[in-house]
Design a protein around this motif. Structure first.
Motif, PDB file in Angstrom:
ATOM      1  N   ARG A   1       2.336  -3.299 -31.096  1.00  0.00           N
ATOM      2  CA  ARG A   1       3.648  -1.672 -31.019  1.00  0.00           C
ATOM      3  C   ARG A   1       4.315  -1.553 -31.686  1.00  0.00           C
ATOM      4  NH1 ARG A   1       3.706   0.838 -24.470  1.00  0.00           N
ATOM      5  NH2 ARG A   1       1.020   0.174 -24.459  1.00  0.00           N
ATOM      6  N   ARG A   2       4.934  -3.295 -32.527  1.00  0.00           N
ATOM      7  CA  ARG A   2       5.992  -2.624 -33.162  1.00  0.00           C
ATOM      8  C   ARG A   2       5.671  -3.443 -34.386  1.00  0.00           C
ATOM      9  NH1 ARG A   2      11.179  -4.569 -32.023  1.00  0.00           N
ATOM     10  NH2 ARG A   2      11.610  -3.913 -34.606  1.00  0.00           N
ATOM     11  N   THR A   3       4.533  -3.837 -34.984  1.00  0.00           N
ATOM     12  CA  THR A   3       4.120  -3.417 -35.882  1.00  0.00           C
ATOM     13  C   THR A   3       3.279  -2.765 -37.063  1.00  0.00           C
ATOM     14  OG1 THR A   3       2.314  -5.632 -36.714  1.00  0.00           O
ATOM     15  CG2 THR A   3       4.909  -5.805 -35.946  1.00  0.00           C
ATOM     16  N   GLY A   4       1.938  -3.079 -35.876  1.00  0.00           N
ATOM     17  CA  GLY A   4       0.879  -1.920 -36.245  1.00  0.00           C
ATOM     18  C   GLY A   4       0.089  -2.825 -36.656  1.00  0.00           C
ATOM     19  N   VAL A   5       0.163  -4.257 -37.277  1.00  0.00           N
ATOM     20  CA  VAL A   5      -1.096  -4.927 -38.110  1.00  0.00           C
ATOM     21  C   VAL A   5      -1.819  -5.174 -36.540  1.00  0.00           C
ATOM     22  CG1 VAL A   5       0.731  -5.507 -38.564  1.00  0.00           C
ATOM     23  CG2 VAL A   5       0.173  -7.005 -37.056  1.00  0.00           C
ATOM     24  N   PRO A   6      -2.689  -5.557 -37.494  1.00  0.00           N
ATOM     25  CA  PRO A   6      -4.286  -6.607 -36.595  1.00  0.00           C
ATOM     26  C   PRO A   6      -3.719  -7.152 -35.124  1.00  0.00           C
ATOM     27  CG  PRO A   6      -5.527  -6.289 -38.910  1.00  0.00           C
ATOM     28  CD  PRO A   6      -3.653  -5.553 -39.064  1.00  0.00           C
TER      29      PRO A   6
END
Length: 324
Positions: free
Chosen positions: A119-124
């Motif tokens: 949720r903080r980074t949006g990375v896989p």
């Protein structure tokens, strides 16, 4: 802090009674690590650089904010990091893994920390008890430059290119004993073999990580408020279900916020009953707790957003590794 954990850090004399068990633990740990080191047991190696952010002590040392800060720094450099985790706290059946974290995931699917990272980074972010399976799923479904493992320093079945150990500078290594006589997962000599050791709250810039509060965020709506919003509030309750809850409460004190305190176990699975006695109060919590409480805590619940600040040299080292 639990009774045993408190004894580890105050150096209780009776812990010497557990030294025979500690030596057995040390022997088994050394045999296991040696088997991987000598190739007697084969470790999985992926075709991307793998960086582990872990620790050698039981309990929270602030690894997850370090992972988030590292991922965000790599993204700013145009790199494509991905994250894998064991998913501690997930209650899904083993057949549900590997789990690709998504907007529809909840903590029972993947654990609170992987959900927070996503949720903080949006990375896989992919979760599996067997981290090799998580890495395979991550690389099969995303174009990744570097894999970051949230924890896993002792997971030798996963070959790694860079090891980062996070230590709490204030608590240190407790009495210096391994489990169960002390808090160490591995002997303190293990720190000599990792690539970087960084200290939460340390005083040397190139080896310290600091944690800076940014703002308050509403657990339900995502609305933001400045840090001083609750300084004069009358009915405040602060809850924490993290490894070191006192650090959250100390941060509130530093912000001149006075609140009644409620402590839950680390990775606590919150329920409506936990909030029943807090009706009519403003509830303050950590971001790790908040990912499990959006539908439980009510409209007047807020989490403290905190960013970790990493040594620049560490970021550059990981970035160089990712660019190979």
């Amino acid at each position: 802090m639990g009774t045993l954990e408190a004894a580890w850090y105050r150096g209780a004399v009776w812990l010497w009674l557990l030294r025979p068990l500690e030596w057995l633990y040390r022997i088994l740990t050394a045999l296991r690590r040696g088997a991987y080191g000598r190739g007697l047991i084969r470790a999985y190696r992926c075709d991307r650089p793998l960086v582990i952010v872990g620790n050698i002590t039981v309990g929270g040392t602030g690894k997850t904010p370090v992972v988030i800060a590292l991922v965000e720094a790599l993204k700013q450099r145009g790199l494509r990091p991905g994250v894998v985790s064991r998913g501690y706290g997930a209650t899904a059946h083993i057949s549900a893994f590997p789990h690709q974290v998504s907007l529809s995931s909840n903590a029972s699917d993947c654990g609170d920390e992987p959900l927070l990272i996503y949720r903080r980074t949006g990375v896989p972010v992919v979760v599996a008890p067997r981290r090799a399976e998580a890495i395979k799923a991550l690389l099969a479904n995303a174009d990744i430059d570097v894999v970051i493992s949230d924890d896993g320093l002792q997971h030798y079945a996963m070959a790694r290119d860079l090891e980062i150990a996070v230590i709490d500078a204030e608590r240190g290594l407790g009495n210096g004993f391994c489990l169960p006589a002390g808090p160490l997962r591995e002997p303190k000599s293990r720190l000599k073999t990792v690539d970087r050791v960084i200290y939460r709250g340390g005083d040397v810039s190139d080896s310290s990580v600091t944690y800076q509060p940014q703002c308050w965020v509403n657990v339900s709506s995502g609305a933001m408020r400045p840090l001083d919003s609750f300084v004069d509030a009358a009915t405040l309750a602060a809850i924490a279900g993290i490894g070191q809850p006192q650090q959250f409460f100390d941060t509130l004190t530093d912000l001149s916020i006075a609140a009644a305190q409620m402590v839950f176990p680390d990775h606590h699975d919150y329920s409506a009953e936990d909030f029943a006695s807090l009706e009519g109060q403003t509830v303050l919590m950590t971001e790790k707790d908040a990912v499990k409480c959006a539908s439980l805590a009510g409209d007047d619940a807020w989490f403290l957003r905190i960013d970790a600040v990493l040594p620049q040299s560490l970021i550059e080292r990981v970035a160089e590794l990712a660019q190979r």
